[in-house]
Write a protein that holds these residues in place. Structure first.
Motif, PDB file in Angstrom:
ATOM      1  N   GLN A 236      35.598  43.833  41.237  1.00 37.00           N
ATOM      2  CA  GLN A 236      36.324  42.616  41.624  1.00 37.00           C
ATOM      3  C   GLN A 236      35.584  41.845  42.718  1.00 37.00           C
ATOM      4  O   GLN A 236      35.653  40.619  42.786  1.00 37.00           O
ATOM      5  CB  GLN A 236      37.749  42.957  42.091  1.00 37.00           C
TER       6      GLN A 236
ATOM      7  N   ASN B 142      32.904  39.995  41.004  1.00 35.48           N
ATOM      8  CA  ASN B 142      33.542  38.920  40.271  1.00 35.48           C
ATOM      9  C   ASN B 142      33.954  37.778  41.197  1.00 35.48           C
ATOM     10  O   ASN B 142      33.820  36.606  40.856  1.00 35.48           O
ATOM     11  CB  ASN B 142      34.784  39.504  39.585  1.00 35.48           C
TER      12      ASN B 142
ATOM     13  N   ASP C 298      30.985  35.837  42.219  1.00 34.50           N
ATOM     14  CA  ASP C 298      30.569  35.013  41.093  1.00 34.50           C
ATOM     15  C   ASP C 298      31.439  33.751  40.976  1.00 34.50           C
ATOM     16  O   ASP C 298      30.949  32.638  40.826  1.00 34.50           O
ATOM     17  CB  ASP C 298      30.660  35.880  39.836  1.00 34.50           C
ATOM     18  N   LYS C 299      32.767  33.963  41.071  1.00 30.93           N
ATOM     19  CA  LYS C 299      33.693  32.810  41.062  1.00 30.93           C
ATOM     20  C   LYS C 299      33.393  31.913  42.254  1.00 30.93           C
ATOM     21  O   LYS C 299      33.358  30.688  42.141  1.00 30.93           O
ATOM     22  CB  LYS C 299      35.136  33.309  41.212  1.00 30.93           C
TER      23      LYS C 299
ATOM     24  N   GLU D  21      40.862  35.539  45.258  1.00 28.92           N
ATOM     25  CA  GLU D  21      41.462  35.251  43.945  1.00 28.92           C
ATOM     26  C   GLU D  21      41.211  36.403  42.992  1.00 28.92           C
ATOM     27  O   GLU D  21      42.074  36.803  42.208  1.00 28.92           O
ATOM     28  CB  GLU D  21      40.873  33.959  43.384  1.00 28.92           C
ATOM     29  N   SER D  22      40.023  36.964  43.088  1.00 21.19           N
ATOM     30  CA  SER D  22      39.669  38.073  42.213  1.00 21.19           C
ATOM     31  C   SER D  22      40.502  39.316  42.520  1.00 21.19           C
ATOM     32  O   SER D  22      41.030  39.967  41.624  1.00 21.19           O
ATOM     33  CB  SER D  22      38.172  38.360  42.383  1.00 21.19           C
TER      34      SER D  22
ATOM     35  N   SER E 223      44.051  39.248  41.288  1.00 20.35           N
ATOM     36  CA  SER E 223      44.258  39.379  39.840  1.00 20.35           C
ATOM     37  C   SER E 223      44.205  40.823  39.370  1.00 20.35           C
ATOM     38  O   SER E 223      44.332  41.085  38.178  1.00 20.35           O
ATOM     39  CB  SER E 223      43.187  38.574  39.096  1.00 20.35           C
TER      40      SER E 223
ATOM     41  N   ASN F  73      48.482  36.210  41.841  1.00 16.70           N
ATOM     42  CA  ASN F  73      47.207  35.679  41.353  1.00 16.70           C
ATOM     43  C   ASN F  73      47.228  34.150  41.240  1.00 16.70           C
ATOM     44  O   ASN F  73      46.203  33.503  41.331  1.00 16.70           O
ATOM     45  CB  ASN F  73      46.859  36.302  39.995  1.00 16.70           C
ATOM     46  N   GLN F  74      48.416  33.600  41.052  1.00 18.07           N
ATOM     47  CA  GLN F  74      48.502  32.155  40.842  1.00 18.07           C
ATOM     48  C   GLN F  74      48.615  31.368  42.148  1.00 18.07           C
ATOM     49  O   GLN F  74      48.401  30.170  42.171  1.00 18.07           O
ATOM     50  CB  GLN F  74      49.703  31.833  39.941  1.00 18.07           C
TER      51      GLN F  74
END
Lengths: 447, 340
Positions: B7, B10, B13-14, B296-297, B300, B312-313
């Motif tokens: 995560q 990730n 990356d995001k 954010e990762s 989620s 997550n939202q």
């Protein structure tokens, strides 16, 4: 000298009467009964409400092309298409009830409020007697409600949520497209045959009404055959990068990923899942699998090579070999140079079905049309024998289980038909819990 | 442990995409004082540079194959790309396959040109107008640009796959003795973003041009009084910011298929990143981009979504509220920026 007294109450009363008179769509006595937008001249106007802008504009464009083709065939132009294969012979290619068919279009923008506004405009300003099209369940439910209030018929386009003919069903609305329950019922046996009955599924679900009903349907049908649901995660509709939702799947112990996504969501989530190498993994001594319960040709094209081997379901596909499908694909293909999508076929069939119902009823009166369509069985429009059930106005016909083509030979060869699931297998009772809470009510002619 | 590492990767990356877009936004705001809502559209245009090059390289001629039939039963028209007929199937195929990296070269002049045109043609007329006017005009421009792209390319996503050599997954956990696979192209994207961010900072820090721009960002009037044409330099910075957004878009194509709306999808998030980082702060934009990407990762993960459904939202906006309540100028915001 005369004195005119104007009371506040008087002004309000006069204003209310005048306002109602101006705002109401024309109500005329025709066929002995008053109903909304009764055609009085030599033409009848249909309203095609499709997404012309927004994320589903390509799908909307395909619907519009099919609707225009249907109008041509109704007016006796072109090769007649499915008028030659339809089991009902009421349509003669001379319009509907002798009136030439014209149409107006609206843009749903795939937004409920915009779709209602465009449908309202077509009904009130253009005199449309029927509204057809759309590419979203939210839009379908909203426009169906409007048509019920306005007293016109709504022939839904692409809408897959159970609620459209479940808790939100309306007497003036009819759905030709299949629904989420049917997807689950059709897919489950194929999934069991190809993947076994001891699987652990992880669901990623678009966080809105359609996603919820599809997840509920697929969970129910897969658990009934022995699968375990490891997790169900809701993803925001506006999500574009699903990697942070895909990564947890790798450590969840799941060996199947179910993507309850549609359109751009599906293209992105499937692409991300493939990027993470899910299909190359072995979990619980089984090859990892991905399932996309609802497919469309345009989504498949958008997903490109990522859909290879991925199972899903469809309402209809141009590769079917029945006479109705062949006739429609030939007409559409020769006119536009490519095969039609299943949303195009739905809208085409819906326009012909509406016209045929008017002919058989001998009137454009919505209540006559409703009576003609309820319990109506037909063939020759694709998918074989089809029934418009009176209890909920849902079409019942064969459903397709499809797979992303492994070796496509051309740009349109993106999906291959795995099984044509017989209608009996996807039929449910009108009081099924997934469709509970709705009431058709009575037809509203608008008078 | 492997889930946390995955995560984190990730999130980085995001965060790369957020940071690259926010960096350009901050550059424009810091230099020209313009709140550019069309910046997401520049990201989208960059992605469509890759789509365009892919289509140009795939231009084909048709031959009729009598042995195969199309969907109507007519003889099949087989398409062969010109580059394959000119250079042979292997070399021609490789050129098409590498269209995304090649598009970086194609996109740089185009994006700088688009940036110049946007700044000279429209945005310069709004320098002295209130921020609300700037937001309205740039938001309108963004809508126009996305509709133009939709007119030519349609509304459906268009795949721009990475070269085969950079496709697939790599075992990044091998260093820690774990089995953690991660998409190769996403690692490439992360490294690419570090390279671009480093290049922008080096350009501003170690060149005379950059020094003047930084001076202009700190005190525009004084730099102008020294006889330096700061407006011209700021216009060039607009072009550079457009190129940064465009290159971020080109490389993002293989991660998510480009569509006309992708700029808008990133726009709001990027503004949150800029605000959290601090208006006008380049390091703040980069820091906030990576930080929010990682948060954010994490939000989620299965654990997070089952513990606090829906986290997550809202996580990014929740963090934005907390940061703005505790540090109203953002993490690295400067005094006096966007303050009367």
């Amino acid at each position: 000298m005369s004195k005119t007294t104007v009371s506040r109450r008087g002004v309000l009363k006069t204003g209310a009467v005048a306002g109602a008179g101006l705002a109401a769509p024309k109500l005329l006595l025709a066929d002995g009964h008053a109903y909304t937008n009764a055609p009085t001249g030599s033409t009848v106007t249909l309203g095609f409400n499709v997404p012309q802008t927004g994320p589903y504009a390509d799908e909307g464009n395909d619907e519009l092309l099919a609707q225009q083709l249907a109008v041509e065939h109704l007016n006796g132009e072109g090769d007649g298409g499915c008028l030659n294969t339809f089991t009902s012979k009421a349509l003669q290619g001379n319009g509907i009830l002798g009136k030439k068919v014209e149409f107006v279009t609206g843009d749903t923008q795939t937004k409920s409020d915009a779709a209602r506004a465009s449908a309202k405009s077509m009904i009130e300003k253009d005199g449309a007697v029927m509204i057809n099209g759309g590419s979203s369940s939210g839009v379908a439910v909203a426009v169906q409600g409007l048509c019920q209030e306005a007293g016109v018929i709504f022939m839904a386009g692409l809408t897959h949520a159970n609620d459209t003919t479940g808790k939100d069903r309306k007497a003036n609305g009819f759905r030709h497209f299949f629904n989420a329950y049917m997807s689950g019922a059709a897919l489950a046996p194929v999934l069991a045959a190809e993947m076994g009955t001891e699987r652990r599924a992880y669901h990623l679900t678009a966080d809105y009404n359609w996603g919820w009903t599809q997840e509920e349907s697929i969970v129910a049908s897969t658990e009934a055959m022995g699968w375990e649901t490891v997790n169900t995660v809701k993803t925001p509709l506006a999500s574009t990068d699903f990697s942070s939702y895909i990564a947890p799947v790798l450590n969840s112990g799941a060996d199947v990923l179910v993507l309850n996504h549609y359109g751009g969501n599906m293209v992105n989530s499937l692409t991300n899942a493939i990027q993470f190498g899910l299909l190359d993994k072995v979990v619980n001594n089984k090859d990892f699998k991905i399932v996309v319960p609802l497919y469309s040709e345009l989504m498949a094209a958008g997903a490109g090579e990522n859909i290879k081997g991925v199972l899903g379901s469809m309402n209809w596909n141009w590769q079917l070999q029945d006479a109705g499908t062949k006739a429609f694909v030939k007409s559409f293909g020769e006119k536009y140079g490519r095969p039609p999508s299943n949303s195009a076929q739905t809208c085409y069939a819906q326009v012909l079905l509406y016209a045929d119902a008017c002919e058989r009823a001998g009137t454009f009166n919505p209540c006559g049309v409703v009576e003609a369509l309820e319990g109506y069985e037909f063939d020759g429009l694709g998918n074989g024998k089809t029934l418009y059930r009176a209890d909920d106005h849902q079409c019942f016909k064969d459903v397709l289980v499809v797979r992303g083509a492994q070796n496509p030979t051309n740009a349109y060869d993106t999906l291959e038909i795995v099984e044509v699931t017989p209608v009996e297998q996807v039929t449910y009772t009108p009081d099924h819990p997934m469709f509970a809470g709705g009431d058709l009510g009575t037809c509203n002619p608008g008078a | 442990m492997d889930a946390i590492l995955l995560q984190t990767l990730n999130g980085l990356d995001k965060g790369s995409a957020y940071a690259l877009i926010a960096l350009g936004l901050t550059l424009i705001f810091g230099t020209l004082g313009v709140v550019n809502f069309a910046h997401g559209a520049l990201f989208m245009i960059g992605a469509f540079c890759a789509v365009t090059l892919q289509r140009v390289l795939s231009l084909s001629y048709e031959t009729i194959d009598e042995t195969q039939k199309d969907f109507l039963g007519n003889p099949l028209k087989v398409k062969t790309p010109y580059v394959e007929s000119w250079f042979g199937p292997d070399v021609g195929g490789a050129i098409i396959e590498w269209s995304v990296p090649l598009a970086l070269l194609f996109a740089i002049p185009i994006m700088i040109g688009v940036g110049f045109a946007m700044e000279r043609g429209l945005i310069k007329h709004f320098y002295k107008r209130p921020h609300a006017d700037q937001i309205l005009v740039t938001f309108g421009l963004a809508i126009v640009l996305q509709e133009v792209v939709k007119y030519f390319f349609g509304a459906n996503p268009i795949q721009t796959p990475p070269p085969d050599a950079l496709n697939g997954v790599a075992n990044v956990g091998i260093i820690f003795g774990m089995d953690i696979v991660y998409p190769v192209w996403r690692l490439v994207y992360f490294l690419f973003s570090l390279l671009i961010i480093g290049a922008v900072f080096a350009f501003l820090q170690f060149t005379t041009f950059g020094m003047v721009v930084r001076a202009g960002m700190a005190d525009r009037e004084t730099v102008g009084l020294l006889g330096i044409n700061i407006d011209r330099r700021f216009t060039i910075m607009f072009g550079i910011a457009a190129a940064v957004a465009g290159l971020a878009g080109v490389m993002y194509g293989p991660i998510n298929a480009p569509n006309y709306h992708m700029g808008m999808d990133f726009l709001v998030l990027s503004f949150v990143v800029v605000v959290v980082g601090g208006m006008g702060s380049l390091p703040g934009a980069v820091l906030a981009g990576f930080l929010l990407g990682i948060l954010e990762s994490y939000a989620s993960t299965t654990w997070a979504t089952t513990t606090i459904p829906g986290i997550n939202q809202i996580i990014i906006y929740l963090v934005a509220i907390v940061v703005l309540l505790t540090r109203p100028r953002g993490l690295m915001g400067r005094k006096g920026v966007m303050e009367d």
